[in-house]
Design a protein around this motif. Structure first.
Motif, PDB file in Angstrom:
ATOM      1  N   LEU A   8       0.608  -1.167  -0.375  1.00 32.28           N
ATOM      2  CA  LEU A   8       0.213   0.035  -0.245  1.00 32.28           C
ATOM      3  C   LEU A   8       1.356   1.682   0.283  1.00 32.28           C
ATOM      4  N   VAL A   9       1.676   1.276   0.941  1.00 27.52           N
ATOM      5  CA  VAL A   9       2.864   2.751   1.129  1.00 27.52           C
ATOM      6  C   VAL A   9       3.038   2.775  -0.299  1.00 27.52           C
ATOM      7  N   MET A  10       3.921   1.927  -1.052  1.00 28.68           N
ATOM      8  CA  MET A  10       4.568   1.805  -2.524  1.00 28.68           C
ATOM      9  C   MET A  10       3.674   2.439  -3.904  1.00 28.68           C
ATOM     10  N   ARG A  11       2.112   1.957  -3.303  1.00 31.39           N
ATOM     11  CA  ARG A  11       1.535   2.014  -4.370  1.00 31.39           C
ATOM     12  C   ARG A  11       1.018   3.836  -4.500  1.00 31.39           C
ATOM     13  N   ILE A  12       1.089   3.925  -2.796  1.00 31.18           N
ATOM     14  CA  ILE A  12       0.470   5.413  -2.574  1.00 31.18           C
ATOM     15  C   ILE A  12       1.730   6.458  -2.944  1.00 31.18           C
ATOM     16  N   THR A  13       2.639   5.631  -2.981  1.00 28.50           N
ATOM     17  CA  THR A  13       4.050   6.499  -3.244  1.00 28.50           C
ATOM     18  C   THR A  13       3.992   6.790  -4.649  1.00 28.50           C
ATOM     19  N   HIS A 146       7.282   9.535   4.419  1.00 31.28           N
ATOM     20  CA  HIS A 146       6.508   9.717   6.458  1.00 31.28           C
ATOM     21  C   HIS A 146       5.405  10.157   5.947  1.00 31.28           C
ATOM     22  N   LEU A 147       4.872  10.798   5.051  1.00 33.82           N
ATOM     23  CA  LEU A 147       3.063  11.399   4.027  1.00 33.82           C
ATOM     24  C   LEU A 147       3.035  10.244   3.559  1.00 33.82           C
ATOM     25  N   ALA A 148       3.339   9.106   2.978  1.00 38.91           N
ATOM     26  CA  ALA A 148       3.251   8.129   2.246  1.00 38.91           C
ATOM     27  C   ALA A 148       2.916   7.545   3.229  1.00 38.91           C
ATOM     28  N   MET A 149       3.699   6.910   4.722  1.00 36.97           N
ATOM     29  CA  MET A 149       3.583   5.982   5.062  1.00 36.97           C
ATOM     30  C   MET A 149       2.012   7.082   6.251  1.00 36.97           C
ATOM     31  N   GLU A 150       2.167   7.606   6.618  1.00 34.23           N
ATOM     32  CA  GLU A 150       0.160   8.304   7.122  1.00 34.23           C
ATOM     33  C   GLU A 150      -0.259   7.732   6.610  1.00 34.23           C
ATOM     34  N   LEU A 151      -0.540   8.292   4.997  1.00 35.08           N
ATOM     35  CA  LEU A 151      -1.536   7.913   4.059  1.00 35.08           C
ATOM     36  C   LEU A 151      -2.041   6.594   4.536  1.00 35.08           C
ATOM     37  N   ALA A 152      -1.403   5.711   4.308  1.00 34.42           N
ATOM     38  CA  ALA A 152      -1.503   4.083   4.558  1.00 34.42           C
ATOM     39  C   ALA A 152      -1.900   3.296   5.549  1.00 34.42           C
ATOM     40  N   ARG A 153      -2.379   4.742   6.395  1.00 34.89           N
ATOM     41  CA  ARG A 153      -3.573   4.445   8.017  1.00 34.89           C
ATOM     42  C   ARG A 153      -4.517   4.180   7.448  1.00 34.89           C
ATOM     43  N   PRO A 154      -5.618   3.407   7.873  1.00 31.42           N
ATOM     44  CA  PRO A 154      -7.042   3.096   7.818  1.00 31.42           C
ATOM     45  C   PRO A 154      -7.521   4.300   7.707  1.00 31.42           C
TER      46      PRO A 154
END
Length: 172
Positions: A8-13, A146-154
Motif C-alpha cells: 500500500l505504501v508503494m502504491r501511495i508513493t 513519512h506522508l506515504a506511510m501516514e496515508l497508509a493508515r486506515p
C-alpha cells in the motif's frame, strides 16, 4: 510493517509522484481534518490556496481555520520535493512577519515521496516553528515517505480512494 502495508505504501508513493498541485492541496486539507479533529473539524475551513477552477493561488496559508482574532491554524502543501525546506523557510518567515496571521498551528504536507528527511531535520524544523510561537503539539510536518506511510493508515482510506484513485481493500 506487514507486506500488505508495504504494498500500500508503494502504491501511495507511485500516486504521490504524479499528483497535481490542486489535488495535493485538497489532500492536505482533508488529512488535517482527520489527523487533528480537535483543531480542524467543525470549524469553517478557509481554502485560499486554490480557486474554483482548481488552480492554485498565491496566498498564505493555503488553508486555515481562525482560532482567535488574527490567529490561524494553517495548512500548507507543496509538490516541489527538491525544495520542501525552502518552502518551510518561506512559511517560517511569513509566520514571523507582523503583516501576516499569527499561527496557533501548522500542518505541512510535501508530496515528493522519494525523500525521507531525517528525524533530526524534522525536529529542527519543528523547533523553528516553536520558536516562532507555534505550540509544539500543533505542528505536523509530513514529508515524502513519512506522508506515504501516514496515508497508509486506515483513517485515510477515503482520501486514498477519492484523491489518489486507490480502491479500498480489506487487505490493507
Amino acid at each position: 510493517m506487514s507486506a500488505e502495508d508495504n504494498v500500500l505504501v508503494m502504491r501511495i508513493t507511485q500516486r504521490l509522484r504524479t499528483i497535481n498541485a490542486n489535488t495535493l492541496q485538497v489532500l492536505a486539507e482533508e488529512m488535517a481534518i482527520l489527523a487533528c479533529p480537535a483543531r480542524f473539524n467543525g470549524r469553517p475551513l478557509i481554502r485560499q490556496g486554490r480557486n474554483s477552477e482548481g488552480q492554485t493561488n498565491k496566498g498564505w496559508p493555503d488553508a486555515y481555520v481562525l482560532t482567535s482574532p488574527g490567529v490561524v491554524d494553517g495548512i500548507e502543501a507543496t509538490r516541489d520535493g527538491q525544495s520542501w525546506s525552502k518552502h518551510l523557510d518561506e512559511d517560517l518567515k511569513k509566520a514571523k512577519s507582523p503583516d501576516n496571521f499569527n499561527l496557533s498551528g501548522y500542518f505541512f504536507v510535501a508530496s515528493y515521496p522519494d525523500h525521507e528527511p531525517s528525524a533530526a531535520e524534522i525536529k529542527e524544523w519543528s523547533e523553528k516553528f516553536v520558536n516562532a510561537g507555534v505550540p509544539a503539539e500543533n505542528i505536523q510536518l509530513m514529508i515524502g515517505k513519512h506522508l506515504a506511510m501516514e496515508l497508509a493508515r486506515p483513517k485515510y482510506a477515503q482520501i486514498c480512494q477519492s484523491l489518489l484513485g486507490l480502491a479500498s481493500s480489506p487487505i490493507y
